[in-house]
Design an enzyme around this catalytic site. Structure first.
Site, mmCIF file in Angstrom:
data_model
loop_
_atom_site.group_PDB
_atom_site.id
_atom_site.type_symbol
_atom_site.label_atom_id
_atom_site.label_comp_id
_atom_site.label_asym_id
_atom_site.label_seq_id
_atom_site.Cartn_x
_atom_site.Cartn_y
_atom_site.Cartn_z
ATOM 1 N N CYS A 32 15.222 0.797 21.918
ATOM 2 C CA CYS A 32 15.408 0.664 23.371
ATOM 3 C C CYS A 32 15.227 2.027 24.054
ATOM 4 C CB CYS A 32 16.794 0.099 23.646
ATOM 5 S SG CYS A 32 17.299 0.145 25.367
ATOM 6 N N CYS A 38 18.134 2.994 26.307
ATOM 7 C CA CYS A 38 19.282 3.427 25.499
ATOM 8 C C CYS A 38 19.082 4.866 25.040
ATOM 9 C CB CYS A 38 19.460 2.517 24.286
ATOM 10 S SG CYS A 38 19.703 0.770 24.671
#
Length: 184
Positions: A74, A77
């Protein structure tokens, strides 16, 4: 069988070539090692996840908690990880920061329990372990600081896009009901 005489210069040259070849190989190995991360500290996501408390411990130790659901792949993230690392470092004694990788089957019960349907997803808990809010999507340093300050002080979460307070509804009494396909 006649063997040609060994010239000491030829033998020395062979040793030099072997040493040079070994040095080049060592430099290539070192270059690959450094290129792949070498001895540098682990990526912030990995580092935070490894040092995280178990969720049950974090939710029962008398400190507010911030649980982040993330994935290694991600990008949001990864972008948010340095800010999360700073928050954890600055508020270590006042706030538990827990990272749970959604791709790790170990955390599937938590993924289901907190209805994780987008990452990064942050779950906020007060000092007694009660859920008080959720945020979906990446947060910048300032937003994480504001959210952390609210958790630590016991204040309401700041109003910002993608952040919602969790309402605690009383559980309905369960009564035996016929299922939707029941013909009784």
């Amino acid at each position: 069988m006649n063997t040609p005489p060994v010239d000491s210069n030829t033998a020395a040259l062979g040793r030099r070539e072997r040493m040079l070849l070994a040095a080049v190989a060592a430099l290539l190995a070192l270059g690959l090692f450094l290129l792949r991360g070498g001895l540098s500290p682990a990526a912030p996501l990995e580092k935070l996840a490894r040092q995280s408390l178990e969720p049950a411990v974090a939710l029962s130790n008398g400190r507010p908690s911030l649980i982040e659901f993330y994935a290694d792949w991600c990008e949001a993230c990864q972008a948010m990880a340095p800010a999360m690392e700073r928050v954890e470092g600055e508020h270590h004694e006042q706030l538990d920061v827990v990272l749970l990788n959604v791709d790790n089957p170990r955390w599937q019960p938590e993924v289901d329990r907190y209805d994780v349907n987008g990452i990064p997803q942050l779950e906020f808990f007060d000092a007694s372990g009660a859920p008080i809010g959720r945020a979906v999507g990446a947060r910048n340093q300032g937003e994480l600081e504001a959210l952390s300050a609210a958790l630590i002080s016991g204040s309401p979460l700041p109003a910002m896009a993608g952040v919602a307070e969790t309402s605690v509804l009383p559980k309905a009494e369960t009564t035996a009901m016929a299922g939707p396909r029941s013909h009784s």
